[in-house]
Design an enzyme around this catalytic site. Structure first.
Site, mmCIF file in Angstrom:
data_model
loop_
_atom_site.group_PDB
_atom_site.id
_atom_site.type_symbol
_atom_site.label_atom_id
_atom_site.label_comp_id
_atom_site.label_asym_id
_atom_site.label_seq_id
_atom_site.Cartn_x
_atom_site.Cartn_y
_atom_site.Cartn_z
ATOM 1 N N ASP A 147 0.839 -1.196 0.000
ATOM 2 C CA ASP A 147 0.000 0.000 0.000
ATOM 3 C C ASP A 147 0.876 1.249 0.000
ATOM 4 O OD1 ASP A 147 -2.295 -1.488 0.123
ATOM 5 O OD2 ASP A 147 -2.623 -1.204 2.272
ATOM 6 N N ARG A 148 0.370 2.316 -0.587
ATOM 7 C CA ARG A 148 1.113 3.571 -0.630
ATOM 8 C C ARG A 148 1.490 4.063 0.765
ATOM 9 N NH1 ARG A 148 0.057 9.107 -0.494
ATOM 10 N NH2 ARG A 148 -2.140 8.694 0.010
#
Length: 327
Positions: A147-148
């Protein structure tokens, strides 16, 4: 016997800022008269006149690298390529550290706030695009994603023909992964334990949720240490559902610090706001290389700021979380 798919031809367009050109294969069914007519319908989000302008400027090309004429007839199965206009992106001011590199793979230590691969409004400012530019490896691809908002170790492949072998490690659960998180300490929470639940993530919905049914998400949770009302947790996922660790920690009543989605969805942070990163880190990555047979074990050197310097994290000083390294 299943027929093997013929691989698409190589892109006739070079990368731009480490980002591949968009490849489109024209559907075999449809009533479009021209290539342009199909792309205008397909790329409705591009805005009025954008696709027509691309054709007029000769920016849509075929496999031979030549511009596709605005009135070129529709040919089912035909491939075309073009570069989309890169979005205006705020630079994530933290480095992507290379932990290991050989002729087959690159293992990078990704900072918080940087997406792994191009998606949506994050294109050139992604770990993949940056590494392609910095290492001058245009063929680099991600074998999996973080995930970012999650920091830590990501595996990239160098050779396109070997990417599938490395992706299969994750698909077949032959990768050892350990995460670290900082969250509230609850003395009444009995740990260690293995959490099993069914998690669903619907398209267009920001959060994932647990539902009744056969478990598809399994996470081992234990406490590494605790102090001052916080704990540093060791998380070992056996599966890889979207937001799995965040959902499971929230379900245990100890949501990860800095999480903008769990337990409540908060307003998006303004562009360029790198304060209070999610305190979740992909700490270790372990696997046997499917190409060379080498046994690898990699360790992220990033600290979680809420544990190493809580006041700085809580008051919004992001530099330490992204640039400080521990031995």
């Amino acid at each position: 016997m299943r027929r093997r798919r013929t691989p698409p031809p190589p892109s006739p367009l070079p990368q731009r800022e480490g980002v591949d050109a968009v490849r489109v294969r024209l559907p075999f069914d449809g009533a479009w008269r021209t290539v342009r007519e199909h792309l205008v319908e397909r790329l409705t989000g591009a805005g009025p006149g954008v696709v027509a302008g691309m054709f007029d400027a000769g920016l849509v090309v075929g496999a031979d690298g030549r511009a596709v004429a605005p009135d070129a007839a529709y040919v089912p199965g035909m491939f075309v390529w073009f570069h989309r206009e890169l979005p205006a992106e705020v630079r994530v001011p933290f480095a992507v550290d290379v932990v290991y590199r050989d002729e087959h793979i690159v293992v990078a230590d990704k900072p918080h706030f940087l997406a792994t691969t191009p998606r949506g409004g994050h294109v050139a400012e992604t770990a993949l695009a940056r590494l392609r530019r910095e290492l001058e490896i245009p063929t680099l691809s991600a074998a999996h994603r973080l995930d970012r908002l999650t920091a830590g170790l990501v595996l990239f492949t160098v050779r396109p023909d070997e990417r599938g072998a490395y992706q299969s490690l994750f698909r077949d659960r032959r990768v050892g992964k350990e995460y670290e998180a900082v969250a509230p300490y609850d003395p009444a929470l009995a740990l260690p334990r293995t959490v099993r639940s069914r998690i669903v993530k619907e398209r267009g919905v920001l959060t994932a949720r647990e539902v009744e049914g056969a478990p598809n998400a399994v996470t081992h949770v234990e406490i590494a240490e605790h102090r001052d009302g916080l704990a540093r947790y060791r998380l070992v996922p056996a599966t890889g559902q979207t937001h799995q660790l965040r959902v499971h920690m929230n379900a245990l009543g100890v949501p990860i610090l800095g999480d903008p989605l769990y337990p409540e969805v908060t307003d998006p942070a303004p562009a360029g706001d790198f304060r209070r990163p999610l305190q979740l880190l992909a700490r270790t990555l372990e696997f046997t290389d499917p190409v060379t047979g080498t046994a690898h074990r990699f360790l992220s050197a990033r600290p979680l700021q809420a544990w190493s310097a809580y006041t700085e994290w809580a008051t919004g000083h992001p530099s330490a979380s992204a640039t400080t390294r521990t031995p």
